[in-house]
Design an enzyme around this catalytic site. Structure first.
Site, PDB file in Angstrom:
ATOM      1  N   SER A  28       0.762  -1.237   0.007  1.00 42.89           N
ATOM      2  CA  SER A  28       0.018  -0.074  -0.007  1.00 42.89           C
ATOM      3  C   SER A  28       1.022   1.427   0.046  1.00 42.89           C
ATOM      4  O   SER A  28       1.954   1.142   0.090  1.00 42.89           O
ATOM      5  CB  SER A  28      -0.968   0.009   1.265  1.00 42.89           C
ATOM      6  OG  SER A  28      -0.092   0.146   2.576  1.00 42.89           O
ATOM      7  N   SER A 150      11.970  10.334   7.909  1.00 48.08           N
ATOM      8  CA  SER A 150      11.124  11.563   7.967  1.00 48.08           C
ATOM      9  C   SER A 150      11.649  12.522   8.660  1.00 48.08           C
ATOM     10  O   SER A 150      12.722  12.748   9.567  1.00 48.08           O
ATOM     11  CB  SER A 150       9.942  10.956   8.791  1.00 48.08           C
ATOM     12  OG  SER A 150       9.024  12.186   9.276  1.00 48.08           O
ATOM     13  N   TYR A 175       8.161   7.394  17.581  1.00 49.79           N
ATOM     14  CA  TYR A 175       8.302   7.504  15.890  1.00 49.79           C
ATOM     15  C   TYR A 175       9.561   8.427  15.545  1.00 49.79           C
ATOM     16  O   TYR A 175      10.343   8.117  14.802  1.00 49.79           O
ATOM     17  CB  TYR A 175       7.257   8.271  15.388  1.00 49.79           C
ATOM     18  CG  TYR A 175       7.070   8.222  13.849  1.00 49.79           C
ATOM     19  CD1 TYR A 175       7.021   7.064  13.094  1.00 49.79           C
ATOM     20  CD2 TYR A 175       7.120   9.445  13.345  1.00 49.79           C
ATOM     21  CE1 TYR A 175       6.941   6.999  11.466  1.00 49.79           C
ATOM     22  CE2 TYR A 175       7.266   9.600  11.832  1.00 49.79           C
ATOM     23  CZ  TYR A 175       7.300   8.516  11.163  1.00 49.79           C
ATOM     24  OH  TYR A 175       7.425   8.632   9.731  1.00 49.79           O
TER      25      TYR A 175
END
Length: 305
Positions: A28, A150, A175
């Site tokens: 995905s 990120s 995260y």
């Protein structure tokens, strides 16, 4: 007509025929679109994920595009699964030309894996560290390793107590720490490969803030619905843009030999000072091996004395 990721990356003239790519987290989101893009460029593609049905749908699209593709299932929280994934790659391919370490997640609830490591850190960092180092001897001489990080890494600092405990667990803190580790790992890998006179390259990237990636499903309360409403607005990064950032690093002739860099989408950017700390990079590399109970990879090419 929607512009493809390979077009957005400016690599439509690149011929990847005869090459093999593994794209983790490719059932995905940006991983899926990057896998399809590499297939259209001629690469044979190993599709990875946990959803066999979704994985086989991607494989079917790749086969229709002329790619020799297959799905390989692996849970990145399982050391055994990651080792098995690496063994499958070694057994079923002659060598690997592109490794896209894209799988990862942001998780609401804190818990420890069987390795005694916080789940987010394990899935987002330890798993790609283990997979990549397992495959080093199987990578083509000019292979490219690309790791999805990120901009969330900014502000994070190494915190080994938080990595081995879920006391005072913070979803975003965990995260951010894992994304800092992604960049440190990618740079340390590049340095060790260079010290070993190896031409394999390693780079990390921020693919953009992408509401349509499905990533928001991990977020609390009404945030997932709000993120869906943002999808498609002109100031928001699309899934295809994020996939283009991956494909750019995987296939662009302009980046031949470029290694140890951090990209914000398709532009080189300087990461945080914590990400660039060589002592911290070295510490992450060795501690990761300790968590996994393996010998330190590329120890003979250590960046420190």
């Amino acid at each position: 007509m929607t512009e493809t990721p390979e077009s957005r990356a400016g690599v439509t003239d690149v011929d990847l025929s005869g090459t093999t790519a593994l794209v983790t987290g490719s059932t995905s989101g940006i991983g899926r679109e990057a896998a399809l893009s590499l297939g259209r460029l001629g690469a044979d593609v190993l599709v990875h994920g946990r959803d066999e049905t979704a994985g086989n749908e991607v494989v079917d699209e790749l086969v229709d595009a002329g790619s020799d593709a297959r799905f390989v299932e692996a849970d990145f929280a399982s050391i055994e699964d990651v080792n098995a994934l690496a063994e499958t790659v070694r057994t079923e391919t002659s060598e690997l030309d592109v490794l896209l370490n894209n799988a990862g997640g942001l998780f609401r609830t804190g818990r420890l894996t069987d390795a005694g490591v916080e789940y987010t850190f394990h899935v987002n960092h330890l798993a790609p560290y283990l997979l990549t180092t397992n495959l080093l001897g199987h990578l083509a001489p000019d292979a490219r390793v690309v790791t999805t990080a990120s901009e969330a890494h900014r502000g994070a600092q190494p915190n080994w107590d938080a990595v081995t405990s879920v006391d005072d667990y913070s979803t975003f803190g965990a995260y951010s720490r894992s994304k800092l580790a992604n960049i440190q790992f990618s740079i340390e890998l590049a340095h060790r490969l260079d010290a070993a006179d190896d031409e394999i390259t390693s780079n990390a990237l921020h693919p953009g803030a992408i509401p349509g990636s499905g990533f928001a499903r991990f977020l609390p309360g009404p945030i997932p619905r709000a993120m869906q409403l943002l999808d498609g607005l002109p100031f928001v990064t699309s899934v295809d843009d994020g996939a283009a950032a991956l494909v750019n690093l995987a296939a662009s002739d302009r980046l031949e030999g470029v290694s140890g860099r951090y990209f914000d989408q398709q532009q080189i950017r300087t990461p945080s000072s914590a990400a660039l700390d060589p002592d911290s990079q070295h510490d992450l590399w060795t501690r990761s091996a300790e968590f996994l109970d393996i010998d330190v990879p590329l120890s003979e090419a250590s960046t420190q004395g």
